[in-house]
Design a protein around this motif. Structure first.
Motif, short mmCIF file in Angstrom:
data_model
loop_
_atom_site.label_atom_id
_atom_site.label_comp_id
_atom_site.label_asym_id
_atom_site.label_seq_id
_atom_site.Cartn_x
_atom_site.Cartn_y
_atom_site.Cartn_z
N CYS A 181 31.64 34.97 3.35
CA CYS A 181 31.59 33.97 4.38
C CYS A 181 30.73 33.68 5.03
N GLY A 182 29.78 32.96 5.52
CA GLY A 182 28.83 33.39 6.63
C GLY A 182 29.12 32.25 8.10
N PHE A 183 27.86 31.80 8.43
CA PHE A 183 27.43 31.70 9.91
C PHE A 183 27.50 29.73 10.21
N GLY A 184 28.03 29.24 11.22
CA GLY A 184 27.45 27.89 11.01
C GLY A 184 27.12 28.20 12.89
N ILE A 185 26.62 26.59 13.00
CA ILE A 185 26.48 26.60 14.57
C ILE A 185 27.17 25.52 15.17
N SER A 186 28.21 25.45 16.01
CA SER A 186 28.40 23.74 16.76
C SER A 186 28.05 22.93 16.57
N ALA A 187 28.13 21.60 16.50
CA ALA A 187 27.51 20.17 16.17
C ALA A 187 27.20 20.14 17.95
N ASN A 188 28.08 20.58 19.00
CA ASN A 188 27.74 20.35 20.62
C ASN A 188 26.87 21.56 20.78
N THR A 189 26.56 22.52 20.05
CA THR A 189 25.60 23.67 21.11
C THR A 189 24.23 22.72 20.91
N THR A 190 23.86 22.96 21.88
CA THR A 190 22.57 22.08 22.06
C THR A 190 21.84 22.83 23.59
N GLY A 191 20.15 23.17 23.91
CA GLY A 191 19.54 23.77 25.10
C GLY A 191 18.96 25.42 24.61
N ALA A 192 19.51 25.76 25.85
CA ALA A 192 19.47 27.24 25.57
C ALA A 192 20.27 27.64 25.09
N SER A 193 21.41 27.29 24.67
CA SER A 193 22.98 28.30 23.67
C SER A 193 22.10 28.12 22.14
N LEU A 194 21.24 26.36 21.85
CA LEU A 194 20.88 26.35 20.68
C LEU A 194 19.87 27.47 20.16
N ASP A 195 18.95 27.58 20.96
CA ASP A 195 18.21 29.27 21.36
C ASP A 195 18.78 30.72 20.75
N LYS A 196 19.56 30.42 21.39
CA LYS A 196 20.24 32.01 21.65
C LYS A 196 21.59 32.01 20.06
N ALA A 197 21.63 30.99 19.52
CA ALA A 197 22.09 30.46 18.24
C ALA A 197 21.01 30.54 16.97
N TYR A 198 19.93 30.65 16.89
CA TYR A 198 19.40 30.91 16.03
C TYR A 198 19.42 31.87 16.20
N ALA A 199 18.71 32.87 17.93
CA ALA A 199 18.34 34.01 17.58
C ALA A 199 19.07 34.97 17.29
N TYR A 200 21.00 34.46 16.97
CA TYR A 200 21.14 34.97 16.81
C TYR A 200 21.51 35.25 15.45
N LEU A 201 21.56 34.28 14.89
CA LEU A 201 21.41 33.94 13.13
C LEU A 201 20.83 35.12 12.72
N ASP A 202 19.75 34.89 13.37
CA ASP A 202 18.16 35.45 12.66
C ASP A 202 18.48 37.22 12.59
N ALA A 203 19.58 37.17 14.18
CA ALA A 203 19.30 39.14 13.72
C ALA A 203 20.97 39.41 12.95
N VAL A 204 21.62 38.63 12.63
CA VAL A 204 22.58 39.09 11.68
C VAL A 204 22.23 38.88 10.31
N LEU A 205 21.57 37.70 10.41
CA LEU A 205 20.61 37.59 8.72
C LEU A 205 19.91 39.05 8.56
N ASP A 206 18.84 39.52 9.60
CA ASP A 206 17.83 40.94 9.48
C ASP A 206 18.66 41.96 8.37
N THR A 207 18.00 42.02 7.60
CA THR A 207 18.29 43.43 6.40
C THR A 207 18.87 44.67 7.17
N GLN A 208 18.30 45.00 8.44
CA GLN A 208 19.17 46.36 8.60
C GLN A 208 20.60 45.91 9.07
N SER A 209 20.64 44.60 9.63
CA SER A 209 22.00 44.13 10.81
C SER A 209 22.75 44.10 8.98
#
Lengths: 283, 354
Positions: B260-288
């Protein structure tokens, strides 16, 4: 005039409730049945799911076998509930209402809990298996009592007995004891009195008990999914699958509409036998 | 008329309630994760919490993939979603997710390339693998007369009435295809018919279809069933813990694998999109990822994170050589809407058939 207006006002709240939360959702659901797939638009509408339902034998076969399960459940339930109600009325004396409450008491616990309890009774390490093992009748615990059509029927009968006993209880209660005495005074045997007087007079209760059990059992899916296994699957399970994992809402809608039509026919039959007056007497 | 005003009030309240219930999901700028229930622990996204300390994501939960897809497709507003591989194509086909700019993710390069490839459509990355696991046969070794060795043994009459299989059209379809040596993802109509017949032949061996894994564990522990098909590694761990004699097979045809894995909604833009990338990078972190694997007894999508798993889990999941383990596993591929319809229809007919 004033009274009539008041009645209309009083009725309008439940009517609006019904309209908003039953008729409207049901119409929306019906519109799904003419869609190509769950998320395709209504236009152009298609009858393909209805055609598929009628031309694929497994759906109708499952509907028939579910009707059979519901029928057998209703008959056994009545056979067990009638003597209970009869005993309470004619031999319960002044305690009969208290005894009736005891009968209904288990129905106050969660439905799910009562069904799960049957898993404990019927399972491989369950009470029945342990008993048979100790008698030496079987060598190892067998799950055959669980996960089968019989397990579904046993569980449903257990669940419905109190509900079936209630209408029978109320019709028996209303029988004029003088009629029975008259029959006996005229020389009829107890059996003949029962067959010619008590039983015919309690028919409305029997009919309502039958439909009280048959109609909900026909669409049942919780019980078969818990104790039914591969053989005890019912029509309701398939409807559920279509809506959830199957993501085939159009087919699920077609299946539930067919079920609804069948149940409506039975309800009309029910209404023909039991008038509103008798219903209110039951309540 | 007092009653009339009560009635008016009731109508107003009902309409209000309806309007409120019609909304839901992400309001403007809100950051919503559509996630499996139980996966919301902060231990899996600590770097995000450091970056946005006062703005934790809101969660909306689902219990299975069909539910998640239905929710997304019927207009629920989410920012990030976490479905499993076989559903990914449906999200892409329906335009529900957007391509991911992997250069914005510092942890992207750690992911297993083979799993990453499953989330790539038309040359663009739509989903990032995160968690994966096996599906195999969990066998009560003390109860079976003879140990099964292959998926084909599910059909062996000596296990009649003592087999349970996961109630999923796709799982049953793939298992039957494997035993018939058919490629489930390129099956002709004749192949599908053969698969359906094969599944009908399995019915005498089936006690039931299991739906949730606690149910499966209980049936195995009580001995109602001897073989639990398409059991997950966490069920294996739970039963071992309880002292039940079970073996988790390595079937001749190979274990199946879900990812299973993560995707970003087609409607996500602006500040939410920045958060989405921050969140994805956080879950992909080795320790996470390691935190997740250690909690759930599942595999994780990078070799670095796998090394941080508890030695017990590594042994349990045969992850001493993770790349070899992945290569020996037959992962569910993504399927199109048309394929899904065919597979569902087969499973319906099998379950309803006598």
């Amino acid at each position: 005039m004033e009274k009539k207006r008041r009645v209309i006002t009083l009725l309008s709240i439940p009517s609006i409730w019904l309209l908003l939360f039953f008729v409207l959702p049901f119409t929306i659901m019906l519109l799904f049945s003419i869609r190509e797939t769950t998320f395709s638009p209504i236009f152009p509408p298609t009858l393909s799911h209805y055609i598929e339902f009628l031309t694929t034998p497994v759906y109708l076969r499952l509907l028939l076998s579910s009707a059979w399960i519901a029928f057998v459940t209703a008959v056994i339930t009545i056979l067990l509930a009638y003597p209970l109600a009869y005993y309470l009325i004619f031999h319960g004396g002044k305690h009969r209402l208290a005894l009736l409450s005891f009968l209904i008491l288990p129905a106050w616990t969660s439905y799910l809990l009562r069904v799960l309890a049957w898993k404990v009774i019927l399972g491989s390490n369950g009470i029945i298996n342990t008993f048979l093992l100790s008698l030496g009748l079987i060598d190892e615990g067998m799950p055959i009592f669980l996960y089968s059509q019989s397990a579904v029927i046993i569980t449903l009968v257990y669940v419905w007995i109190p509900y079936a006993a209630l209408p029978i209880f109320s019709t028996l209660e209303r029988i004029d004891i003088k009629l029975i005495e008259a029959s006996q005074d005229l020389g009829a045997s107890p059996l003949r009195t029962f067959l010619r007087v008590t039983l015919p007079l309690s028919t409305p209760g029997l009919v309502s008990a039958f439909f009280f059990v048959f109609i909900p059992s026909l669409g049942e899916w919780v019980t078969p999914s818990l104790v039914g296994g591969a053989d005890g699957i019912m029509y309701g399970n398939l409807v559920q699958t279509q809506f959830l994992r199957g993501l085939n809402w159009p087919m699920g809608t077609v299946m539930s509409t067919v079920l609804l039509l069948i149940v409506s026919v039975f309800t009309m039959l029910f209404n023909r036998h039991v008038t509103m007056k008798e219903m209110s007497a039951l309540a | 008329m007092k009653l009339t005003s009560v009635f008016h009030l009731a109508v107003v309240f009902t309409l209000l309630a309806l309007m409120l219930s019609a909304c839901g999901g992400a309001a403007d700028g809100e950051f919503v994760i559509l996630e499996w229930a139980g996966y919301e622990s902060e231990a899996y996204w600590e770097p995000y919490a450091e970056q946005y300390p006062d703005q934790p994501p809101s969660y909306s939960f689902f219990g299975d993939d069909a539910e998640a897809f239905a929710k997304a497709q019927s207009g629920f507003e989410f920012s990030v979603i976490h479905p499993c591989s076989s559903w990914w194509q449906l999200y892409v086909e329906n335009g529900l997710v957007q391509p991911i700019d992997t250069s914005r993710l510092s942890n992207f390069d750690n992911l297993y390339p083979d799993l990453v490839a499953l989330g790539n459509f038309n040359g663009q990355q739509y989903f990032l693998p995160w968690d994966w696991g096996y599906e195999s046969m969990l066998v009560r070794s003390d109860l079976v007369p003879e140990m099964p060795t292959a998926w084909a043994d599910l059909w062996d009459p000596q296990y009649a009435g003592h087999v349970s299989i996961f109630d999923s059209s796709e799982v049953a379809y793939v298992v039957a295809a494997l035993t018939l040596d058919i490629d489930p993802y390129n099956a002709s109509d004749a192949d599908s018919e053969a698969i359906k017949q094969k599944l009908l032949e399995l019915k005498p061996n089936l006690l039931n279809y299991w739906v949730d894994y606690t149910e499966l564990s209980q049936m195995l522990a009580q001995g109602d069933i001897w073989i639990g098909a398409n059991a997950w590694s966490d069920s294996y761990a739970i039963l071992l813990d309880e002292g039940v004699e079970v073996e988790y097979l390595q079937p001749e045809e190979g274990r199946l694998g879900w990812v299973c894995g993560f995707g970003i909604s087609a409607n996500t833009t602006g500040a939410s999109l920045d958060k989405a990338y921050a969140y994805l990078d956080a879950v992909l972190d080795t320790q996470s990822m390691a935190n997740f694997g250690n909690e759930y007894y599942y595999g994780v999508a990078s070799e670095e994170a796998t090394k941080l798993l508890d030695p017990y889990i590594i042994e349990l999941m045969d992850l001493e050589d993770p790349v070899a383990a992945l290569n020996n596993t037959f992962f569910y591929q993504t399927i199109s809407e048309d394929q899904r319809v065919v597979i569902e229809q087969i499973w319906t007919e099998v379950k309803a058939g006598q």
